[in-house]
Design a protein around this motif. Structure first.
Motif: not given
Length: 555
Positions: A414-417, A374-377, A369-371
């Motif tokens: 990759e889910f780009d929010l 940046k990648q969200v852990k 997940l990117t927000r």
RNA sequence: GCCCGCGUAGCUCAGGGGAUAGAGCACAGGAUUCCUAAUCCUGGAGUCGUAGGUUCGAAUCCUACCGCGGGCACCA
């Protein structure tokens, strides 16, 4: 539909060549008939001559010549044949072949695209299977939608599909959940509490504690047993999971509780059976399963020295029950973190005498997940994950479903929010749905003008001659095959790609040609185009709905 | 160390023995007196991770290596 017909024809020519002594039948089943990548290389082409050349040690173009002769005996659908490149035989079909598909398509209606190749085969799709320790995370979301899409595609291709959710509401995980809830319950009353070291930190635990407090007051404060806390947590979390699944349009035929395997003695009987076969032994006070007998590197513990089974044992027992329940094909949709358990379960099934090839495991890679670039852990325990519900709030069901289906399971997703929320206009979901809405718009208009859009009777389909129209007809005819391969390969992304390509063809045609334009276009042409539009609309609608997506009539 | 997946255009990804490797996004330019411009058209962009091998033919199959992710519990 046309491809299938042509394959039969090519096969017949191959057989004829064999019986006439032109070649041996060694190449049977090895050649293919495909749609060439490039324009000008025919509607279809076959590599038969090249495949055979290797086997027969002959010049491929020479063999192609013989094949061409045999094929040219059919002048019903073939317009032209040519030998090209290293030995392809390119097949050009008569335009009428494409125009003629519209009648059967319109006659099939909402069934167009569906098939019966599954032949009623009983298939179980097991997916989600998340234990009730918290709300569904994005990773579960991918699995839920992937599993559901696979189930839908199998249904559309004539399989008898059963959806099952396997869960465990006992054991260590659940104890920790109960303890976490109790801690929050005490905390809410400003009483001293001890939060478990590896407890669940999500806010939802507070909510559960609060509703427990609302219902029972402080009566549980002195409670020694965590069970009431665990039970309440499970109840609320399951209700939450169910509502999330419902929002995504997902239902199950059954929720299978791991605990029933114990209650009904299946765990013990599996151990006994393995013991009888000499595949189990005791060491260090634990019970081991001889997985090395099945080519594994080391044996595995199936019962710990505490007397509790490891996860492998119930997994094996559960799958044995699936076999006993007479499923012809069992599909497990798992996250890639379960990869290590698969060989153990397969070995267990083989050991028990079952055909493990009836089990297909679809492992999907993680969702990153990117927000804000940046990648969200994400971690369930620390509650740093984004839930499916939050995602649905942000992008809606259709977008979420579409994005999760868009990638093959093997690929990380990759889910780009930022992209999914802010750039709605460029969304491929809307691109496809808009295609459908446009078709509906034309049909509404036609209806207002008193034209029929349902029947192809008395319509001269030979007026569909524009290259873009032929292209659309070809696309329509390939729809059932596209669904079939997406289903059998358990690859929903193929169906998504088909719809995007269909939409591209249609939008392109729309911008170049008009359907209704009384001043410039003859009524007969409009009528023919309306048939095309009606068929296209069926493909969009059936395709979207097969995948659990909505087909809006207006946007 | 061992096992699995991935590595293709600036980014996200299709294609998984076949002909000249594709799409979307991004970027640049253009299209609407007329069925919805959430659309279309044009353009540039690539040693298909690297090196060998198999084949008439390899992005695709095999081997080794490199990089990324995941897994290697008497946790699930």
């Amino acid at each position: 539909m046309i491809l299938e017909r042509l394959i039969k024809l090519v096969d017949a020519c191959f057989e004829k060549g064999v019986s006439e002594g032109k070649w041996s039948n060694a190449a049977a089943g090895k050649y293919s008939v495909e749609v060439p990548k490039r324009e000008g290389q025919g509607d279809y082409s076959t590599n038969m001559a090249m495949v055979m050349a290797g086997i027969e040690k002959k010049n491929p173009r020479e063999i192609a010549g013989l094949l061409l002769e045999l094929l040219s005996e059919d002048n019903a659908i073939i317009e032209k044949l040519e030998i090209a490149g290293p030995g392809f035989v390119n097949i050009f079909l008569k335009t009428q072949v494409w125009q003629d598909i519209l009648n059967p398509v319109l006659a099939s209606g909402e069934n167009f695209g569906k098939s019966t190749i599954g032949n009623g085969k009983k298939v179980m799709v097991e997916f989600v299977s998340a234990n009730p320790t918290g709300p569904l995370s994005i990773g579960h979301g991918r699995q839920a939608i992937l599993g559901d899409a696979i189930a839908r595609l199998l249904e559309a291709t004539g399989h008898s599909v059963y959806r099952e959710y396997y869960f465990n509401d006992a054991g260590r995980q659940m104890r920790v959940l109960g303890e976490s809830t109790r801690a929050r319950y005490l905390e809410l009353q400003d009483k001293p509490f001890e939060f478990p070291e590896d407890g669940y930190q999500g806010e939802y635990i507070q909510d559960i504690a609060q509703s427990l407090l609302d219902e029972k007051g402080d009566s549980l404060s002195e409670q020694e047993d965590v069970l009431p806390f665990t039970e309440k947590a499970v109840e609320i979390i399951f209700a939450d999971i169910s509502s999330t699944l419902k929002r995504m349009g997902i239902t199950f035929d059954n929720y299978y509780n791991e605990h029933s395997l114990y209650d009904e003695g299946h765990i013990d009987s599996v151990v006994q059976e393995l013991r009888d076969k000499g595949l189990v032994y005791e060491k260090d006070d634990a019970v081991w399963f001889k997985t090395t007998e099945f080519g594994h590197e080391q044996d595995r513990v199936i019962i710990k020295k505490t007397g509790e089974p490891t996860y492998r044992l119930p997994d094996i027992a559960y799958h044995r029950e699936k076999f006993k329940r007479n499923f012809d094909w069992m599909i497990d949709v798992f996250g890639s973190d379960h990869i290590a358990t698969v060989p153990d379960v397969m070995a267990g099934l083989e050991a028990l005498g079952y055909d493990s090839s009836k089990v297909t495991v679809v492992l999907h890679q993680f969702v990153t997940l990117t927000r804000n670039g940046k990648q969200v852990k994400m971690s369930t325990r620390k509650a740093t994950f984004v839930t499916v519900d939050e995602l649905l709030d942000m992008v809606g069901t259709d977008v979420a479903r579409f994005y999760f289906m868009m990638r093959k399971a093997d690929s990380q997703l990759e889910f780009d929010l930022d992209l999914a929320t802010s750039e709605e206009k460029d969304n491929p979901v809307y691109y496809v749905q808009y295609g459908h809405a446009r078709l509906c718009s034309i049909m509404r208009r036609a209806q207002d003008m008193g034209m029929s859009t349902i029947s192809a009777e008395n319509v001269d389909l030979s007026l569909l001659v524009e290259p873009e129209e032929i292209q659309l007809l070809k696309r329509i005819s390939s729809f059932p095959g596209a669904i079939e391969s997406a289903a059998l390969e358990l690859a929903p992304h193929r169906a998504i790609f088909f719809l995007m390509e269909l939409a591209a063809d249609w939008h392109s045609y729309y911008n170049k040609h008009k359907v209704i334009d009384p001043e410039h276009i003859e009524q007969a042409v409009t009528d023919a185009r309306l048939c095309l539009v009606t068929a296209l609309r069926l493909v969009f609608k059936n395709g979207l709905e097969m995948l659990g997506l909505t087909a809006p009539e207006k946007m």
